[in-house]
Design an enzyme around this catalytic site. Structure first.
Site, PDB file in Angstrom:
ATOM      1  N   ASP A  51       0.804  -1.224   0.000  1.00 46.33           N
ATOM      2  CA  ASP A  51       0.000   0.000   0.000  1.00 46.33           C
ATOM      3  C   ASP A  51       0.837   1.275   0.000  1.00 46.33           C
ATOM      4  OD1 ASP A  51      -2.226  -1.733   0.296  1.00 46.33           O
ATOM      5  OD2 ASP A  51      -1.843  -1.804   2.449  1.00 46.33           O
ATOM      6  N   LYS A  59       2.284   2.190  -5.115  1.00 50.47           N
ATOM      7  CA  LYS A  59       2.947   1.661  -6.332  1.00 50.47           C
ATOM      8  C   LYS A  59       2.088   1.885  -7.572  1.00 50.47           C
ATOM      9  CE  LYS A  59       3.126  -2.481  -4.627  1.00 50.47           C
ATOM     10  NZ  LYS A  59       2.707  -2.223  -3.255  1.00 50.47           N
ATOM     11  N   GLY A  71      -4.219  -4.399  -3.985  1.00 50.83           N
ATOM     12  CA  GLY A  71      -5.155  -3.347  -4.371  1.00 50.83           C
ATOM     13  C   GLY A  71      -4.364  -2.121  -4.779  1.00 50.83           C
ATOM     14  N   HIS A  72      -4.494  -1.737  -6.042  1.00 49.02           N
ATOM     15  CA  HIS A  72      -3.771  -0.562  -6.540  1.00 49.02           C
ATOM     16  C   HIS A  72      -4.780   0.495  -6.962  1.00 49.02           C
ATOM     17  CE1 HIS A  72      -0.169  -3.359  -7.600  1.00 49.02           C
ATOM     18  NE2 HIS A  72      -0.215  -3.050  -6.321  1.00 49.02           N
ATOM     19  N   THR A  73      -4.644   1.701  -6.416  1.00 50.17           N
ATOM     20  CA  THR A  73      -5.578   2.776  -6.752  1.00 50.17           C
ATOM     21  C   THR A  73      -4.881   3.760  -7.684  1.00 50.17           C
ATOM     22  OG1 THR A  73      -6.525   2.543  -4.565  1.00 50.17           O
ATOM     23  CG2 THR A  73      -7.074   4.558  -5.744  1.00 50.17           C
ATOM     24  N   GLN A  90       2.081  -6.062  -3.181  1.00 48.67           N
ATOM     25  CA  GLN A  90       2.396  -6.016  -1.734  1.00 48.67           C
ATOM     26  C   GLN A  90       3.701  -5.235  -1.495  1.00 48.67           C
ATOM     27  OE1 GLN A  90       1.414  -9.451  -2.944  1.00 48.67           O
ATOM     28  NE2 GLN A  90      -0.629  -8.712  -2.542  1.00 48.67           N
TER      29      GLN A  90
HETATM   30  P1  IMP Z   1      -2.898 -12.924   2.119  1.00 46.86           P
HETATM   31  O1  IMP Z   1      -1.813 -12.733   1.135  1.00 46.86           O
HETATM   32  O2  IMP Z   1      -4.227 -12.472   1.635  1.00 46.86           O
HETATM   33  O3  IMP Z   1      -2.950 -14.317   2.678  1.00 46.86           O
HETATM   34  O4  IMP Z   1      -2.571 -11.978   3.373  1.00 46.86           O
HETATM   35  C1  IMP Z   1      -1.404 -12.175   4.176  1.00 46.86           C
HETATM   36  C2  IMP Z   1      -1.016 -10.872   4.859  1.00 46.86           C
HETATM   37  O5  IMP Z   1      -0.578  -9.948   3.854  1.00 46.86           O
HETATM   38  C3  IMP Z   1      -2.166 -10.178   5.584  1.00 46.86           C
HETATM   39  O6  IMP Z   1      -1.635  -9.515   6.715  1.00 46.86           O
HETATM   40  C4  IMP Z   1      -2.674  -9.168   4.572  1.00 46.86           C
HETATM   41  O7  IMP Z   1      -3.303  -8.058   5.185  1.00 46.86           O
HETATM   42  C5  IMP Z   1      -1.363  -8.759   3.906  1.00 46.86           C
HETATM   43  N1  IMP Z   1      -1.565  -8.324   2.514  1.00 46.86           N
HETATM   44  C6  IMP Z   1      -1.826  -9.083   1.436  1.00 46.86           C
HETATM   45  N2  IMP Z   1      -1.922  -8.315   0.333  1.00 46.86           N
HETATM   46  C7  IMP Z   1      -1.710  -7.042   0.730  1.00 46.86           C
HETATM   47  C8  IMP Z   1      -1.652  -5.790   0.037  1.00 46.86           C
HETATM   48  O8  IMP Z   1      -1.795  -5.686  -1.184  1.00 46.86           O
HETATM   49  N3  IMP Z   1      -1.403  -4.685   0.819  1.00 46.86           N
HETATM   50  C9  IMP Z   1      -1.197  -4.771   2.148  1.00 46.86           C
HETATM   51  N4  IMP Z   1      -1.229  -5.918   2.830  1.00 46.86           N
HETATM   52  C10 IMP Z   1      -1.489  -7.048   2.128  1.00 46.86           C
END
Ligand code: IMP
Length: 408
Positions: free
Chosen positions: A12, A15, A39-41, A198
């Site tokens: 977040d 990017k 999630g990319h805005t 991420q």
């Molecule tokens: P998962 O990849 O959905 O299993 O999530 C694993 C961990 O990574 C959790 O703490 C999520 O909140 C975090 N996470 C996964 N994708 C993102 C992202 O795009 N931004 C921020 N945190 C993320």
């Protein structure tokens, strides 16, 4: 020329906006890892685009974009996202392609993801999008790659529910699936942007394990995920915010203390729109952690930093950044492996004077207030990496570039 862009915190970092901005000068954008957990805005001409799977270059009508080999793709989410983009006036057919080696996220994976979270030794706060299950099955050699559905022998051994699922999208996919390795070899001399998902601190190998995601969110992931060799990377950009955020569980040494910094946390959350794009969860917020940032720079050979959200600090009298950890009475600048040490780490802060004015309209670095430059230059000195791009707002033009990024 190959540029790699990764998140240098826990995701977040902004990017999406930076990839969109740099995509103007790129021929293609390749998203190399992750899935619909991201999630990319992107805000352009007052339209907000929210992307989860589709590479951020899609907003430019003439660019070709690729979904890379190390991605895990929920087909239903992908085609929903494409429908939304189409309604927003973005034509994607004929310019969005998918690596045949990328894995499919089947609907059952999401259920399994949520079930596994309930029995985990350390619940991580997964987004529940089936990402961990897809990567686990890939490692277990039980995953199904997108290209496999066109291989009769493999299609025939899919379970009935899996067949039914892929059958819905097979015709559309047939025109989208490509051998990315062949394309990247042919496009060697093109300007390519490799977009990570991420952030490096959520990478399973170098992040705060087990509180991490499961795809590679570090720079090396651009090679396997983007189908290029390590020596083909020309520049690695690390995007970071002027403060830190994290969604989900896990250690966060500089996290604001609700009793003393609760009000500041709320202000930053509202002005910085700090809510998860995928889950809507409020993000945890804290001061900039320079110990973690320096570690991420070193682990990823970052040679250009990109600072975002610095304008969120406009109204602050003073601000802090963490320059060391105090762990059980000992001061250190080494980023610990042990989660217990990270949880016990008390940040040692340096305080900076705030600039107390709006900087959203500033177009050149030299026109920034002295206090803002002082903060930025301290970050450069601490990490040993130059801050080459500074974002002061959501719009594409709220961006200052201090050097030509498309050079080695
Ligand atoms: P998962 O990849 O959905 O299993 O999530 C694993 C961990 O990574 C959790 O703490 C999520 O909140 C975090 N996470 C996964 N994708 C993102 C992202 O795009 N931004 C921020 N945190 C993320």
């Amino acid at each position: 020329m190959n540029l790699v862009i990764i998140g240098a915190q826990w995701g977040d970092e902004g990017k999406g906006k930076i990839v969109d901005y740099l995509a103007e000068d790129a021929d293609t954008v390749i998203r190399f890892s992750g899935g619909a957990n991201a999630g990319h805005t992107i805000v352009h001409n007052d339209i907000t685009y929210k992307l989860h799977l589709v590479p951020s270059g899609i907003i430019y009508p003439e660019k070709t974009v690729y979904m890379g080999t190390a991605m895990v793709i929920d087909l239903e989410s992908l085609f929903n996202e494409l429908d939304t983009l189409e309604k927003q006036g973005i034509e994607w057919k004929g310019r969005l392609f998918i690596s045949d080696r990328a894995h499919i996220v089947f609907p059952s994976y999401k259920q399994k993801d949520i079930e596994m979270e309930k029995t985990r030794r350390n619940p991580i706060g997964t987004t529940g999008r089936g990402i961990g299950v897809a990567y686990a099955l890939k490692s277990y050699r039980e995953g199904i790659r997108i290209g496999d559905i066109f291989d009769k022998a493999i299609y025939n051994i899919l379970r009935p529910d899996e067949k039914e699922y892929v059958d819905k999208y097979k015709d559309l996919l047939e025109k989208m699936v490509v051998n990315l390795a062949d394309i990247m070899a042919k496009e060697k001399n093109k300007r390519k942007l490799f977009e990570g998902a991420q952030g490096a601190l959520l990478d399973p190998d170098i992040g705060t394990y087990p509180y991490v995601s499961s795809g590679s969110s570090s720079a090396v992931g651009a090679c396997t995920g983007g189908a290029i060799g390590p020596l083909d990377i020309d520049r690695i950009l690390g995007v970071f915010k002027a403060y830190n955020t994290r969604v989900g569980n896990g250690p966060f040494p500089t996290e604001f203390n609700n009793e003393t910094e609760g009000e500041l946390e709320n202000t930053i959350r509202e002005t910085g729109r700090e809510y998860g794009v995928t889950t809507g969860r409020p993000r945890r917020i804290g001061y900039l952690d320079l110990v973690a940032l320096k570690y991420v720079c070193a682990m990823n050979s970052i040679n250009s930093l990109v600072l975002t959200h610095i304008d969120i600090y406009d109204d602050m009298k003073d601000l802090k950044a963490c320059v060391a950890y105090n762990i059980n009475g000992k001061e250190t600048t080494s980023f610990p492996t042990s989660i217990t040490s990270l949880e016990n780490a008390k940040p040692v802060f340096k305080t900076f004077k705030g600039w107390g004015k709006k900087i959203g309209d500033v177009k050149e670095y030299s026109h920034l207030p002295a206090e803002t430059k002082n903060y930025i230059e301290f970050i450069e000195k601490f990490t040993g990496v130059s801050v080459d791009i500074i974002s002061v707002g959501y719009q594409r033009n709220a961006t200052m570039v201090r050097k030509n990024i498309w050079t080695r």
